[in-house]
Write a protein that holds these residues in place. Structure first.
Motif, mmCIF file in Angstrom:
data_model
loop_
_atom_site.group_PDB
_atom_site.id
_atom_site.type_symbol
_atom_site.label_atom_id
_atom_site.label_comp_id
_atom_site.label_asym_id
_atom_site.label_seq_id
_atom_site.Cartn_x
_atom_site.Cartn_y
_atom_site.Cartn_z
ATOM 1 N N MET A 131 8.160 -8.381 -2.096
ATOM 2 C CA MET A 131 7.204 -7.291 -2.017
ATOM 3 C C MET A 131 7.258 -6.720 -0.598
ATOM 4 O O MET A 131 7.173 -7.451 0.370
ATOM 5 C CB MET A 131 5.794 -7.801 -2.342
ATOM 6 C CG MET A 131 4.731 -6.740 -2.198
ATOM 7 S SD MET A 131 3.039 -7.303 -2.487
ATOM 8 C CE MET A 131 3.006 -7.457 -4.237
ATOM 9 N N SER A 132 7.384 -5.415 -0.511
ATOM 10 C CA SER A 132 7.435 -4.776 0.799
ATOM 11 C C SER A 132 6.031 -4.644 1.374
ATOM 12 O O SER A 132 5.028 -4.832 0.682
ATOM 13 C CB SER A 132 8.081 -3.398 0.688
ATOM 14 O OG SER A 132 7.208 -2.504 0.021
ATOM 15 N N ALA A 133 5.985 -4.305 2.642
ATOM 16 C CA ALA A 133 4.684 -4.146 3.304
ATOM 17 C C ALA A 133 3.902 -2.994 2.680
ATOM 18 O O ALA A 133 2.686 -3.087 2.494
ATOM 19 C CB ALA A 133 4.883 -3.921 4.801
ATOM 20 N N TRP A 134 4.590 -1.912 2.357
ATOM 21 C CA TRP A 134 3.895 -0.773 1.763
ATOM 22 C C TRP A 134 3.358 -1.106 0.375
ATOM 23 O O TRP A 134 2.283 -0.650 -0.005
ATOM 24 C CB TRP A 134 4.811 0.454 1.702
ATOM 25 C CG TRP A 134 4.879 1.129 3.032
ATOM 26 C CD1 TRP A 134 5.940 1.164 3.877
ATOM 27 C CD2 TRP A 134 3.814 1.823 3.686
ATOM 28 N NE1 TRP A 134 5.617 1.848 5.012
ATOM 29 C CE2 TRP A 134 4.314 2.264 4.926
ATOM 30 C CE3 TRP A 134 2.502 2.112 3.355
ATOM 31 C CZ2 TRP A 134 3.535 2.987 5.821
ATOM 32 C CZ3 TRP A 134 1.736 2.837 4.260
ATOM 33 C CH2 TRP A 134 2.249 3.266 5.471
ATOM 34 N N SER A 135 4.092 -1.904 -0.369
ATOM 35 C CA SER A 135 3.592 -2.320 -1.688
ATOM 36 C C SER A 135 2.317 -3.141 -1.537
ATOM 37 O O SER A 135 1.366 -2.963 -2.300
ATOM 38 C CB SER A 135 4.641 -3.152 -2.421
ATOM 39 O OG SER A 135 5.802 -2.392 -2.646
ATOM 40 N N ALA A 136 2.299 -4.022 -0.540
ATOM 41 C CA ALA A 136 1.106 -4.841 -0.301
ATOM 42 C C ALA A 136 -0.066 -3.972 0.126
ATOM 43 O O ALA A 136 -1.205 -4.184 -0.316
ATOM 44 C CB ALA A 136 1.404 -5.894 0.764
ATOM 45 N N VAL A 137 0.171 -2.967 0.972
ATOM 46 C CA VAL A 137 -0.902 -2.076 1.423
ATOM 47 C C VAL A 137 -1.455 -1.277 0.249
ATOM 48 O O VAL A 137 -2.674 -1.147 0.087
ATOM 49 C CB VAL A 137 -0.390 -1.139 2.543
ATOM 50 C CG1 VAL A 137 -1.379 -0.023 2.826
ATOM 51 C CG2 VAL A 137 -0.099 -1.934 3.801
ATOM 52 N N ILE A 138 -0.572 -0.749 -0.576
ATOM 53 C CA ILE A 138 -1.017 0.039 -1.734
ATOM 54 C C ILE A 138 -1.772 -0.838 -2.721
ATOM 55 O O ILE A 138 -2.832 -0.457 -3.241
ATOM 56 C CB ILE A 138 0.182 0.741 -2.401
ATOM 57 C CG1 ILE A 138 0.703 1.843 -1.473
ATOM 58 C CG2 ILE A 138 -0.190 1.314 -3.759
ATOM 59 C CD1 ILE A 138 2.009 2.447 -1.897
ATOM 60 N N LEU A 139 -1.268 -2.048 -2.967
ATOM 61 C CA LEU A 139 -1.951 -2.970 -3.874
ATOM 62 C C LEU A 139 -3.328 -3.349 -3.338
ATOM 63 O O LEU A 139 -4.309 -3.373 -4.090
ATOM 64 C CB LEU A 139 -1.102 -4.221 -4.099
ATOM 65 C CG LEU A 139 -1.692 -5.261 -5.035
ATOM 66 C CD1 LEU A 139 -1.829 -4.690 -6.447
ATOM 67 C CD2 LEU A 139 -0.816 -6.498 -5.057
ATOM 68 N N ALA A 140 -3.420 -3.614 -2.034
ATOM 69 C CA ALA A 140 -4.714 -3.956 -1.434
ATOM 70 C C ALA A 140 -5.682 -2.782 -1.542
ATOM 71 O O ALA A 140 -6.867 -2.964 -1.820
ATOM 72 C CB ALA A 140 -4.530 -4.361 0.023
ATOM 73 N N GLY A 141 -5.194 -1.586 -1.340
ATOM 74 C CA GLY A 141 -6.048 -0.398 -1.484
ATOM 75 C C GLY A 141 -6.549 -0.228 -2.904
ATOM 76 O O GLY A 141 -7.726 0.082 -3.120
ATOM 77 N N LEU A 142 -5.674 -0.424 -3.868
ATOM 78 C CA LEU A 142 -6.086 -0.310 -5.267
ATOM 79 C C LEU A 142 -7.089 -1.390 -5.654
ATOM 80 O O LEU A 142 -8.062 -1.121 -6.367
ATOM 81 C CB LEU A 142 -4.864 -0.372 -6.185
ATOM 82 C CG LEU A 142 -3.953 0.859 -6.161
ATOM 83 C CD1 LEU A 142 -2.683 0.602 -6.965
ATOM 84 C CD2 LEU A 142 -4.686 2.077 -6.682
ATOM 85 N N LEU A 143 -6.866 -2.614 -5.176
ATOM 86 C CA LEU A 143 -7.820 -3.689 -5.466
ATOM 87 C C LEU A 143 -9.171 -3.417 -4.808
ATOM 88 O O LEU A 143 -10.220 -3.684 -5.400
ATOM 89 C CB LEU A 143 -7.263 -5.028 -5.005
ATOM 90 C CG LEU A 143 -6.147 -5.613 -5.854
ATOM 91 C CD1 LEU A 143 -5.562 -6.845 -5.190
ATOM 92 C CD2 LEU A 143 -6.653 -5.942 -7.245
ATOM 93 N N SER A 144 -9.147 -2.868 -3.617
ATOM 94 C CA SER A 144 -10.401 -2.522 -2.945
ATOM 95 C C SER A 144 -11.143 -1.450 -3.727
ATOM 96 O O SER A 144 -12.355 -1.550 -3.940
ATOM 97 C CB SER A 144 -10.100 -2.041 -1.528
ATOM 98 O OG SER A 144 -11.264 -1.585 -0.898
ATOM 99 N N TRP A 145 -10.427 -0.423 -4.152
ATOM 100 C CA TRP A 145 -11.052 0.644 -4.933
ATOM 101 C C TRP A 145 -11.606 0.093 -6.246
ATOM 102 O O TRP A 145 -12.731 0.427 -6.639
ATOM 103 C CB TRP A 145 -10.040 1.750 -5.223
ATOM 104 C CG TRP A 145 -10.613 2.830 -6.061
ATOM 105 C CD1 TRP A 145 -11.356 3.888 -5.654
ATOM 106 C CD2 TRP A 145 -10.526 2.932 -7.486
ATOM 107 N NE1 TRP A 145 -11.733 4.646 -6.728
ATOM 108 C CE2 TRP A 145 -11.231 4.080 -7.866
ATOM 109 C CE3 TRP A 145 -9.919 2.165 -8.473
ATOM 110 C CZ2 TRP A 145 -11.341 4.474 -9.190
ATOM 111 C CZ3 TRP A 145 -10.035 2.570 -9.788
ATOM 112 C CH2 TRP A 145 -10.739 3.714 -10.138
ATOM 113 N N ALA A 146 -10.843 -0.768 -6.930
ATOM 114 C CA ALA A 146 -11.292 -1.330 -8.211
ATOM 115 C C ALA A 146 -12.542 -2.184 -8.023
ATOM 116 O O ALA A 146 -13.456 -2.146 -8.862
ATOM 117 C CB ALA A 146 -10.177 -2.148 -8.852
ATOM 118 N N THR A 147 -12.609 -2.935 -6.932
ATOM 119 C CA THR A 147 -13.787 -3.761 -6.668
ATOM 120 C C THR A 147 -15.014 -2.894 -6.439
ATOM 121 O O THR A 147 -16.095 -3.171 -6.962
ATOM 122 C CB THR A 147 -13.538 -4.653 -5.438
ATOM 123 O OG1 THR A 147 -12.390 -5.448 -5.684
ATOM 124 C CG2 THR A 147 -14.721 -5.548 -5.164
#
Length: 103
Positions: free
Chosen positions: A1-17
């Motif tokens: 997993m690239s750094a950008w994938s991790a950042v995007i995933l973290a952003g999506l999880l934050s929004w979903a929460t």
């Protein structure tokens, strides 16, 4: 997993929460137990953060100048010192011990 994938995933999880918070019924949040828990949650989180930052040495417990600074801050708080002075005392204690080569 690239750094950008991790950042995007973290952003999506934050929004979903945050979005899930809107779906919780208001009556669940109005109870006295939830109110009491929410009042103590910031204190518990801050205490956990202080403990981890003070005693963590890369997966092991470390007693060094940071711990001495924390003890100095607790003593200053018990003596009812102003908060800014508590910060200065803790920093000066830790810096002094590090300058002396103690930790």
């Amino acid at each position: 997993m690239s750094a950008w994938s991790a950042v995007i995933l973290a952003g999506l999880l934050s929004w979903a929460t945050k979005f899930a918070g809107f779906l919780v019924p208001q009556r669940w949040l109005a109870g006295p137990l939830v109110g009491r828990m929410m009042a103590y949650l910031p204190v518990a989180l801050l205490a956990a953060l202080v403990a981890v930052q003070t005693f963590d040495g890369g997966g092991r417990v470390v007693l060094d100048a940071r711990a001495a600074g924390l003890v100095a801050a607790v003593v200053a708080l018990m003596l009812r010192a102003p908060f800014l002075l508590v910060i200065v005392i803790a920093a000066a204690t830790a810096a002094g011990l590090r300058a002396l080569g103690v930790a």
